[in-house]
Design a protein around this motif. Sequence first.
Motif, PDB file in Angstrom:
ATOM      1  N   LEU A  89       0.841  -1.198   0.000  1.00  0.00           N
ATOM      2  CA  LEU A  89       0.000   0.000   0.000  1.00  0.00           C
ATOM      3  C   LEU A  89       0.878   1.250   0.000  1.00  0.00           C
ATOM      4  O   LEU A  89       0.733   2.118  -0.853  1.00  0.00           O
ATOM      5  CB  LEU A  89      -0.922   0.013   1.227  1.00  0.00           C
ATOM      6  CG  LEU A  89      -2.094  -0.957   1.234  1.00  0.00           C
ATOM      7  CD1 LEU A  89      -2.857  -0.848   2.541  1.00  0.00           C
ATOM      8  CD2 LEU A  89      -3.037  -0.685   0.081  1.00  0.00           C
ATOM      9  N   GLY A  90       1.789   1.300   0.944  1.00  0.00           N
ATOM     10  CA  GLY A  90       2.644   2.475   1.069  1.00  0.00           C
ATOM     11  C   GLY A  90       3.693   2.522  -0.024  1.00  0.00           C
ATOM     12  O   GLY A  90       4.048   1.511  -0.617  1.00  0.00           O
ATOM     13  N   GLN A  92       3.715   4.052  -3.068  1.00  0.00           N
ATOM     14  CA  GLN A  92       3.324   3.855  -4.463  1.00  0.00           C
ATOM     15  C   GLN A  92       4.160   4.728  -5.395  1.00  0.00           C
ATOM     16  O   GLN A  92       4.484   4.337  -6.499  1.00  0.00           O
ATOM     17  CB  GLN A  92       1.836   4.199  -4.654  1.00  0.00           C
ATOM     18  CG  GLN A  92       0.896   3.263  -3.943  1.00  0.00           C
ATOM     19  CD  GLN A  92       0.880   1.894  -4.549  1.00  0.00           C
ATOM     20  OE1 GLN A  92       1.101   1.740  -5.741  1.00  0.00           O
ATOM     21  NE2 GLN A  92       0.638   0.883  -3.754  1.00  0.00           N
ATOM     22  N   GLY A  97       5.632   8.702   0.792  1.00  0.00           N
ATOM     23  CA  GLY A  97       4.239   8.276   0.896  1.00  0.00           C
ATOM     24  C   GLY A  97       4.045   7.127   1.855  1.00  0.00           C
ATOM     25  O   GLY A  97       2.931   6.841   2.301  1.00  0.00           O
ATOM     26  N   ARG A  98       5.160   6.465   2.168  1.00  0.00           N
ATOM     27  CA  ARG A  98       5.074   5.279   3.017  1.00  0.00           C
ATOM     28  C   ARG A  98       4.569   5.615   4.421  1.00  0.00           C
ATOM     29  O   ARG A  98       4.008   4.765   5.093  1.00  0.00           O
ATOM     30  CB  ARG A  98       6.442   4.622   3.093  1.00  0.00           C
ATOM     31  CG  ARG A  98       6.382   3.120   3.220  1.00  0.00           C
ATOM     32  CD  ARG A  98       7.761   2.541   3.328  1.00  0.00           C
ATOM     33  NE  ARG A  98       8.413   2.368   2.031  1.00  0.00           N
ATOM     34  CZ  ARG A  98       8.143   1.385   1.190  1.00  0.00           C
ATOM     35  NH1 ARG A  98       7.230   0.500   1.467  1.00  0.00           N
ATOM     36  NH2 ARG A  98       8.781   1.280   0.050  1.00  0.00           N
ATOM     37  N   PHE A 100       2.139   7.188   5.290  1.00  0.00           N
ATOM     38  CA  PHE A 100       0.679   7.215   5.389  1.00  0.00           C
ATOM     39  C   PHE A 100       0.071   5.818   5.416  1.00  0.00           C
ATOM     40  O   PHE A 100      -1.130   5.665   5.491  1.00  0.00           O
ATOM     41  CB  PHE A 100       0.079   8.009   4.226  1.00  0.00           C
ATOM     42  CG  PHE A 100       0.374   9.464   4.336  1.00  0.00           C
ATOM     43  CD1 PHE A 100      -0.411  10.287   5.135  1.00  0.00           C
ATOM     44  CD2 PHE A 100       1.463  10.013   3.687  1.00  0.00           C
ATOM     45  CE1 PHE A 100      -0.117  11.623   5.262  1.00  0.00           C
ATOM     46  CE2 PHE A 100       1.759  11.348   3.811  1.00  0.00           C
ATOM     47  CZ  PHE A 100       0.971  12.159   4.602  1.00  0.00           C
ATOM     48  N   PHE A 101       0.960   4.808   5.341  1.00  0.00           N
ATOM     49  CA  PHE A 101       0.382   3.459   5.283  1.00  0.00           C
ATOM     50  C   PHE A 101      -0.374   3.051   6.545  1.00  0.00           C
ATOM     51  O   PHE A 101      -1.337   2.283   6.434  1.00  0.00           O
ATOM     52  CB  PHE A 101       1.447   2.417   4.894  1.00  0.00           C
ATOM     53  CG  PHE A 101       2.154   1.776   6.045  1.00  0.00           C
ATOM     54  CD1 PHE A 101       1.582   0.675   6.688  1.00  0.00           C
ATOM     55  CD2 PHE A 101       3.368   2.249   6.495  1.00  0.00           C
ATOM     56  CE1 PHE A 101       2.220   0.074   7.744  1.00  0.00           C
ATOM     57  CE2 PHE A 101       4.000   1.669   7.565  1.00  0.00           C
ATOM     58  CZ  PHE A 101       3.425   0.582   8.189  1.00  0.00           C
ATOM     59  N   THR A 104      -3.922   3.966   5.696  1.00  0.00           N
ATOM     60  CA  THR A 104      -4.560   3.161   4.644  1.00  0.00           C
ATOM     61  C   THR A 104      -4.677   1.694   5.043  1.00  0.00           C
ATOM     62  O   THR A 104      -5.644   1.031   4.677  1.00  0.00           O
ATOM     63  CB  THR A 104      -3.795   3.275   3.318  1.00  0.00           C
ATOM     64  OG1 THR A 104      -2.410   3.262   3.572  1.00  0.00           O
ATOM     65  CG2 THR A 104      -4.166   4.542   2.597  1.00  0.00           C
ATOM     66  N   THR A 140     -10.383  11.037   3.292  1.00  0.00           N
ATOM     67  CA  THR A 140      -9.242  10.879   2.386  1.00  0.00           C
ATOM     68  C   THR A 140      -8.995  12.172   1.614  1.00  0.00           C
ATOM     69  O   THR A 140      -7.856  12.608   1.473  1.00  0.00           O
ATOM     70  CB  THR A 140      -9.533   9.728   1.405  1.00  0.00           C
ATOM     71  OG1 THR A 140      -9.599   8.530   2.153  1.00  0.00           O
ATOM     72  CG2 THR A 140      -8.449   9.620   0.352  1.00  0.00           C
ATOM     73  N   THR A 250      -6.902   5.346  -1.898  1.00  0.00           N
ATOM     74  CA  THR A 250      -6.646   6.369  -0.886  1.00  0.00           C
ATOM     75  C   THR A 250      -5.160   6.686  -0.817  1.00  0.00           C
ATOM     76  O   THR A 250      -4.749   7.851  -0.852  1.00  0.00           O
ATOM     77  CB  THR A 250      -7.144   5.866   0.485  1.00  0.00           C
ATOM     78  OG1 THR A 250      -8.557   5.710   0.410  1.00  0.00           O
ATOM     79  CG2 THR A 250      -6.802   6.831   1.587  1.00  0.00           C
ATOM     80  N   GLN A 251      -4.369   5.623  -0.781  1.00  0.00           N
ATOM     81  CA  GLN A 251      -2.920   5.811  -0.712  1.00  0.00           C
ATOM     82  C   GLN A 251      -2.403   6.520  -1.958  1.00  0.00           C
ATOM     83  O   GLN A 251      -1.588   7.442  -1.881  1.00  0.00           O
ATOM     84  CB  GLN A 251      -2.239   4.438  -0.559  1.00  0.00           C
ATOM     85  CG  GLN A 251      -0.730   4.495  -0.454  1.00  0.00           C
ATOM     86  CD  GLN A 251      -0.261   4.983   0.902  1.00  0.00           C
ATOM     87  OE1 GLN A 251      -0.902   4.714   1.912  1.00  0.00           O
ATOM     88  NE2 GLN A 251       0.839   5.709   0.926  1.00  0.00           N
ATOM     89  N   GLU A 255      -0.548  10.137  -2.252  1.00  0.00           N
ATOM     90  CA  GLU A 255       0.809  10.274  -2.802  1.00  0.00           C
ATOM     91  C   GLU A 255       0.836  11.159  -4.038  1.00  0.00           C
ATOM     92  O   GLU A 255       1.820  11.852  -4.282  1.00  0.00           O
ATOM     93  CB  GLU A 255       1.392   8.893  -3.086  1.00  0.00           C
ATOM     94  CG  GLU A 255       1.644   8.155  -1.783  1.00  0.00           C
ATOM     95  CD  GLU A 255       2.521   6.938  -1.926  1.00  0.00           C
ATOM     96  OE1 GLU A 255       3.279   6.864  -2.895  1.00  0.00           O
ATOM     97  OE2 GLU A 255       2.432   6.050  -1.053  1.00  0.00           O
TER      98      GLU A 255
END
Lengths: 263, 181
Positions: A89-90, A92, A97-98, A100-101, A104, A140, A250-251, A255
């Motif tokens: 998920l994280g 991407q 962005g990781r 925010f995992f 998500t 989100t 969402t992820q 990102e």
Amino acid sequence: MSNMLTLAQISATEVREEIIHAFEAGQEVWVELALFGIDISITKAVVNLWIGAVVTFLIMFVGSRLLKDRPGAYQVIVEEVYGFGRNSLGGQMGEEGRKFFPYTLTLFVFLLVLNLAGLIPNAYPVTASITFTLFLALLTFVITQYVGISRNGFGGYVTAFVPPGLPLKVVFVPFMFAIEWISELSKPLTLAMRLYANMLAGHLLIFIFLSFILYFGTFMAVVSVPMAIVLYGFEIFVAVLQAYIFAILTQVYIEIALYRKEH
Amino acid sequence: MLDPTGIFDLIKTSLLFWEFITFAILLFLITRYVYPPIRDQIQKRQAEIEGAIDEAQKTREEARELLAEYRRQIEEARGEGRRILEDARKQADAQRERTKKEAREEGDKIVQRARDEIGREREGAIRDVRREVAGMVIQASEQVLGRTVDHDEHERLVAQALDDLEAEVAAGSTGNGSRTA
């Protein structure tokens, strides 16, 4: 037998009411509450939501308390779920962005539990409610906008919606700006609608196939029951898939906002 | 009401409110109490596995070195053994040769000594016999002639006669193989 014969004589209106009743039941007020005149009663839907949340928490919490150096099957599952969130998920679009995992992944597990719990007979499918999905989608959206503005700056974020190198700037810049913002605003709507419609449609299909028995007569069970079982299995698949889609989108949205200027 | 059946479930404030509360609490609890221990556990194990892999690599490296060392030592020992054996064989051969030579020399020496001794004895004996014979011959001659003979002249004659006899005997012994006294 006589009962089944009376069931077979039900009218189309009555069948529709029977189906709708399953959803009306969600609005069944168990404890009436109000806050500043706003209805916050505890309904069947709310209780189902709580059950889903508690189950989600327990699944994860128990897994996190049973950690050993030599993992058992349950620990492997929990660790795999964590690894899935962190790695699949994280990140991407980038390492940043990781972070925010956790959001998500929690969303994914929560939606998965609610989707699956909604399949249990007599439970209320919370995720087949537009209120529920729209709230998460808007959450989100808020996170997305916040992240985008705080990383790229307000001006940078807003202007990044217009692609560079447009001809005839006077016309195309406002035009693209409008188009891009419509697209941005449609994201939470599509996100909410996708989950809601998929879950609702799945449940309705099962209900409709089973209601054939009520409408056409008991012999329809030969067709209806196998079809309902097949659809039920399919719904389990959809439950997992839609939870995944919601979480990953969402992820991705977060990102995209994060790296708005770079793309 | 916009949605009397509830099937579209348009904006239910109660669900919205409780969803907000529930999701906020759930998110807080999970990110606070669930993810950190799992993350730590995974990181710990990762570190352990990496450590174990490093350790194993080091051990394997050491084992390889040790094996090479042992191989080299065995090779050396084998070479050494071969050399020692070769030396021993050479030494044994040399020793044998030397011993043989010494024995031969010793034997030769003994034989030579014996031969010399025999020769000396023989010459002594011959000399004695000659002297005896000459004496006897002179004595006999004196008795026969009744007078003293010139001793020196006589002895010379006797010696000559004996030499002739000896030569004759030697010729005779080589001729028929039997020897007469």
